[in-house]
Design an enzyme around this catalytic site. Structure first.
Site, PDB file in Angstrom:
ATOM      1  N   HIS A  74       0.869  -1.190   0.000  1.00  0.00           N
ATOM      2  CA  HIS A  74       0.000   0.000   0.000  1.00  0.00           C
ATOM      3  C   HIS A  74       0.899   1.231   0.000  1.00  0.00           C
ATOM      4  O   HIS A  74       1.951   1.243   0.635  1.00  0.00           O
ATOM      5  CB  HIS A  74      -0.897   0.020   1.249  1.00  0.00           C
ATOM      6  CG  HIS A  74      -2.087   0.891   1.107  1.00  0.00           C
ATOM      7  ND1 HIS A  74      -2.035   2.253   1.295  1.00  0.00           N
ATOM      8  CD2 HIS A  74      -3.360   0.612   0.748  1.00  0.00           C
ATOM      9  CE1 HIS A  74      -3.237   2.758   1.094  1.00  0.00           C
ATOM     10  NE2 HIS A  74      -4.056   1.805   0.755  1.00  0.00           N
TER      11      HIS A  74
ATOM     12  N   ASP B 182      -8.003  -5.219  -0.138  1.00  0.00           N
ATOM     13  CA  ASP B 182      -8.458  -6.093  -1.232  1.00  0.00           C
ATOM     14  C   ASP B 182      -8.100  -7.553  -1.042  1.00  0.00           C
ATOM     15  O   ASP B 182      -8.557  -8.405  -1.790  1.00  0.00           O
ATOM     16  CB  ASP B 182      -7.858  -5.586  -2.556  1.00  0.00           C
ATOM     17  CG  ASP B 182      -8.410  -4.223  -2.912  1.00  0.00           C
ATOM     18  OD1 ASP B 182      -7.627  -3.283  -3.113  1.00  0.00           O
ATOM     19  OD2 ASP B 182      -9.652  -4.092  -2.946  1.00  0.00           O
TER      20      ASP B 182
HETATM   21  C1  SDX Z   1      -6.251   0.115  -2.925  1.00  0.00           C
HETATM   22  O1  SDX Z   1      -4.334   4.485  -1.944  1.00  0.00           O
HETATM   23  C2  SDX Z   1      -5.377   3.949  -1.379  1.00  0.00           C
HETATM   24  O2  SDX Z   1      -5.856   4.383  -0.340  1.00  0.00           O
HETATM   25  C3  SDX Z   1      -5.992   2.787  -2.137  1.00  0.00           C
HETATM   26  C4  SDX Z   1      -7.017   1.959  -1.398  1.00  0.00           C
HETATM   27  C5  SDX Z   1      -8.297   2.727  -1.175  1.00  0.00           C
HETATM   28  O3  SDX Z   1      -9.025   2.365  -0.235  1.00  0.00           O
HETATM   29  O4  SDX Z   1      -8.635   3.616  -2.005  1.00  0.00           O
HETATM   30  O5  SDX Z   1      -6.478   1.534  -0.156  1.00  0.00           O
HETATM   31  C6  SDX Z   1      -7.406   0.725  -2.210  1.00  0.00           C
HETATM   32  O6  SDX Z   1      -6.017   0.444  -4.057  1.00  0.00           O
HETATM   33  C7  SDX Z   1      -5.382  -0.870  -2.194  1.00  0.00           C
HETATM   34  C8  SDX Z   1      -4.156  -1.352  -3.046  1.00  0.00           C
HETATM   35  C9  SDX Z   1      -4.636  -2.461  -3.973  1.00  0.00           C
HETATM   36  N1  SDX Z   1      -3.537  -2.846  -4.928  1.00  0.00           N
HETATM   37  C10 SDX Z   1      -2.918  -4.011  -4.836  1.00  0.00           C
HETATM   38  O7  SDX Z   1      -3.099  -4.853  -3.961  1.00  0.00           O
HETATM   39  C11 SDX Z   1      -1.927  -4.273  -5.980  1.00  0.00           C
HETATM   40  C12 SDX Z   1      -0.607  -4.864  -5.431  1.00  0.00           C
HETATM   41  N2  SDX Z   1       0.103  -3.813  -4.706  1.00  0.00           N
HETATM   42  C13 SDX Z   1       1.139  -3.089  -5.411  1.00  0.00           C
HETATM   43  O8  SDX Z   1       0.951  -2.951  -6.772  1.00  0.00           O
HETATM   44  C14 SDX Z   1       1.590  -1.837  -4.655  1.00  0.00           C
HETATM   45  O9  SDX Z   1       1.843  -2.229  -3.373  1.00  0.00           O
HETATM   46  C15 SDX Z   1       0.691  -0.614  -4.636  1.00  0.00           C
HETATM   47  C16 SDX Z   1       0.262  -0.201  -6.009  1.00  0.00           C
HETATM   48  C17 SDX Z   1      -0.520  -0.831  -3.779  1.00  0.00           C
HETATM   49  C18 SDX Z   1       1.501   0.521  -4.017  1.00  0.00           C
HETATM   50  O10 SDX Z   1       2.521   0.836  -4.903  1.00  0.00           O
HETATM   51  P1  SDX Z   1       3.667   1.894  -4.518  1.00  0.00           P
HETATM   52  O11 SDX Z   1       3.304   2.660  -3.307  1.00  0.00           O
HETATM   53  O12 SDX Z   1       3.989   2.638  -5.769  1.00  0.00           O
HETATM   54  O13 SDX Z   1       4.852   0.994  -4.060  1.00  0.00           O
HETATM   55  P2  SDX Z   1       6.037   0.508  -4.987  1.00  0.00           P
HETATM   56  O14 SDX Z   1       5.470  -0.135  -6.218  1.00  0.00           O
HETATM   57  O15 SDX Z   1       6.999   1.621  -5.158  1.00  0.00           O
HETATM   58  O16 SDX Z   1       6.660  -0.640  -4.048  1.00  0.00           O
HETATM   59  C19 SDX Z   1       7.784  -0.406  -3.217  1.00  0.00           C
HETATM   60  C20 SDX Z   1       8.585  -1.714  -3.317  1.00  0.00           C
HETATM   61  C21 SDX Z   1       9.002  -2.056  -4.740  1.00  0.00           C
HETATM   62  O17 SDX Z   1      10.157  -2.890  -4.655  1.00  0.00           O
HETATM   63  P3  SDX Z   1      11.654  -2.173  -4.797  1.00  0.00           P
HETATM   64  O18 SDX Z   1      11.641  -1.417  -6.101  1.00  0.00           O
HETATM   65  O19 SDX Z   1      11.784  -1.282  -3.577  1.00  0.00           O
HETATM   66  O20 SDX Z   1      12.605  -3.329  -4.793  1.00  0.00           O
HETATM   67  O21 SDX Z   1       7.751  -2.809  -2.892  1.00  0.00           O
HETATM   68  C22 SDX Z   1       7.563  -3.700  -3.974  1.00  0.00           C
HETATM   69  C23 SDX Z   1       7.885  -2.934  -5.231  1.00  0.00           C
HETATM   70  O22 SDX Z   1       8.288  -3.811  -6.265  1.00  0.00           O
HETATM   71  N3  SDX Z   1       6.138  -4.095  -3.951  1.00  0.00           N
HETATM   72  C24 SDX Z   1       5.699  -5.321  -4.193  1.00  0.00           C
HETATM   73  C25 SDX Z   1       4.300  -5.250  -4.013  1.00  0.00           C
HETATM   74  N4  SDX Z   1       3.942  -4.006  -3.686  1.00  0.00           N
HETATM   75  C26 SDX Z   1       5.084  -3.287  -3.654  1.00  0.00           C
HETATM   76  N5  SDX Z   1       6.335  -6.453  -4.546  1.00  0.00           N
HETATM   77  C27 SDX Z   1       5.551  -7.549  -4.725  1.00  0.00           C
HETATM   78  N6  SDX Z   1       4.203  -7.572  -4.569  1.00  0.00           N
HETATM   79  C28 SDX Z   1       3.546  -6.443  -4.211  1.00  0.00           C
HETATM   80  N7  SDX Z   1       2.224  -6.446  -4.070  1.00  0.00           N
END
Ligand code: SDX
Length: 427
Positions: free
Chosen positions: A305, A362
């Site tokens: 998140h 989710d």
């Molecule tokens: C919602 O914002 C809100 O409030 C949203 C929400 C709401 O109520 O409106 O809460 C609802 O959208 C919840 C989120 C649902 N999405 C998912 O579950 C999709 C999977 N999650 C990821 O795609 C990600 O965690 C996000 C999109 C939720 C957040 O992305 P960020 O903040 O841009 O984080 P990032 O991609 O920069 O991640 C930081 C690190 C990265 O690795 P490094 O580059 O540091 O090595 O964490 C890793 C990412 O690759 N990472 C993950 C991951 N989420 C982040 N690696 C594997 N699996 C994951 N799910």
């Protein structure tokens, strides 16, 4: 703490005001930065940028706190209902009995959709994704509500807009579901409560009786999705609303932003991921490895998140509701065991621990929706129905701000500085 930040640019030093919110959050106000220095700031993905001040929802991602208008989400999930929470979000306070009745009656009064809207729903292929239907038909509602298309909306028009959105979007969602199943449309019933009416419009074939446990579980899920401050879709609503586009265009834009699998579309993606793991023999460790592999675009859906670097408080509530409702319904879903195994493994895995990746709202919601008989491609539509009051409240707060300006970010240009034009024959 100083009430201003000093920015030393070498050739000049400027002081930028520091503001503090009611929960102690701090920000540097840069609204005069460009005029004073010619500089802008840049923050791709806006992870460090506040777009507004707001009194609707507070969340603390480090600790895992979520409050609507100051009321903790745990209290609302335990003691409130979705219509009362919708009123709270939009009006800033808990309604008296008569106020809630008036609010609820307004929604019932506006829950009958025009026959042309029903015809439009039935024009979509049965295989269409319901999110596209919801976005298109929500925008189309502007064609049936001329009285609400003024750019300076009165309080009465805001109330009517909210009643139409809360009244008609569930009807449209259920109407498309019935169409996709080649079943007859079931009109809304004013003798049923809000959630029971929705369930009846979905499943109300002969002999169907709404299970109060199912209705309560769904009511809690809608409460938990009510609002979440400046997330992707709420920010989209503010962006579109800032141009004074009408409420239907504005909410339709929010629906489109929510559709993405990184946002609301994640609840569908979680179930598809769990089903793929089950299909693959249930070896969730293999999928954890994929999620950690930088060469693999796969992400563990329902994990991570932008704001929560601790447990999403909503996920905790949904997880316990999961056990309760599946036991009450006598549902033994192996997918739930896979989800629990995946969560346990991820919570001790260094990759996830180091990055503070926890289950989000989710991760478990889809398992409950599935147990309630809602098809996977309708999961994100359920997110819409929960988020209507949040989007509406964000829009209302925006347009009621006397200092509202159109949202128009800047950029740093990195393209060609000059490119000589040549006729096509000479290229
Ligand atoms: C919602 O914002 C809100 O409030 C949203 C929400 C709401 O109520 O409106 O809460 C609802 O959208 C919840 C989120 C649902 N999405 C998912 O579950 C999709 C999977 N999650 C990821 O795609 C990600 O965690 C996000 C999109 C939720 C957040 O992305 P960020 O903040 O841009 O984080 P990032 O991609 O920069 O991640 C930081 C690190 C990265 O690795 P490094 O580059 O540091 O090595 O964490 C890793 C990412 O690759 N990472 C993950 C991951 N989420 C982040 N690696 C594997 N699996 C994951 N799910």
């Amino acid at each position: 703490m100083s009430d201003a930040a000093k920015l030393d640019l070498g050739t000049q030093t400027v002081e930028l005001p520091i503001i503090e919110g009611s929960e102690g959050e701090k920000a540097i106000d840069i609204s005069a930065l460009r005029s004073q220095t010619g500089f802008i700031t840049i923050d791709p993905g806006y992870g460090n940028t506040g777009s507004c001040t707001s009194g609707i929802t507070f969340l603390n991602g480090e600790v895992g706190i979520l409050k609507y208008r100051g009321v903790p989400i745990e209290v609302l999930a335990e003691r409130s209902n979705f219509l009362e929470v919708s009123y709270l979000l939009a009006h800033g306070g808990l309604p008296k009995k008569a106020e809630l009745e008036h609010f609820s009656n307004g929604i019932k009064k506006h829950s009958h959709i025009p026959s042309e809207i029903l015809d439009m729903v039935k024009c979509f292929p049965k295989t269409a994704h319901p999110m596209g239907v919801m976005s298109a038909i929500t925008s189309a509602l502007s064609g049936f509500n001329d009285q609400l298309l003024t750019s300076n909306v009165t309080d009465e028009q805001k109330e009517e807009s909210m009643s139409i959105l809360l009244g008609q979007l569930p009807v449209i969602a259920a109407a498309f579901y019935r169409h996709s199943q080649s079943k007859e449309f079931i009109p809304p019933r004013e003798d049923l409560d809000y959630v029971s009416n929705f369930l009846n419009m979905l499943f109300g074939d002969d002999g169907y009786v709404v299970d109060p446990e199912v209705a309560r579980a769904l009511d809690i899920l809608l409460i938990l999705h009510g609002d979440h401050e400046q997330n992707c879709s709420a920010s989209t609503v503010r962006m579109v609303g800032s141009s004074k586009a009408n409420i239907f265009a504005t909410i339709s834009a929010g629906i489109d932003a929510l559709w993405g699998p990184l946002h609301g579309g994640a609840n569908q993606a979680v179930l598809e991921m769990l089903a793929a793991i089950q299909e693959d023999g249930g070896d969730y460790k293999k999928f954890l490895a994929k999620a950690k592999d930088k060469e693999d675009p796969f992400k563990l859906m329902g994990f991570g998140h932008r704001v929560y670097k601790n447990f999403d408080p909503r996920a905790k509530i949904i997880k316990s509701a999961c056990d309760t409702i599946l036991n009450k319904l006598g549902v033994k879903d192996p997918i739930l065991d896979i989800a629990k195994g995946l969560e346990e493994q991820a919570l001790v895995d260094k990759y996830f621990v180091d990055r503070k990746l926890y289950p989000n709202v989710d991760f478990y919601s889809g398992i409950i929706y599935k147990a309630l008989g809602i098809p996977v491609n309708m999961f994100t539509v359920m997110f819409i129905l929960g988020r209507i009051p949040g989007w509406f409240s964000q829009w209302k707060e925006l347009i009621e701000d006397p200092k509202m300006r159109i949202c128009r970010p800047r950029q740093i240009y990195t393209g060609n500085t000059t490119l000589n034009y040549s006729d096509i024959g000479e290229r």
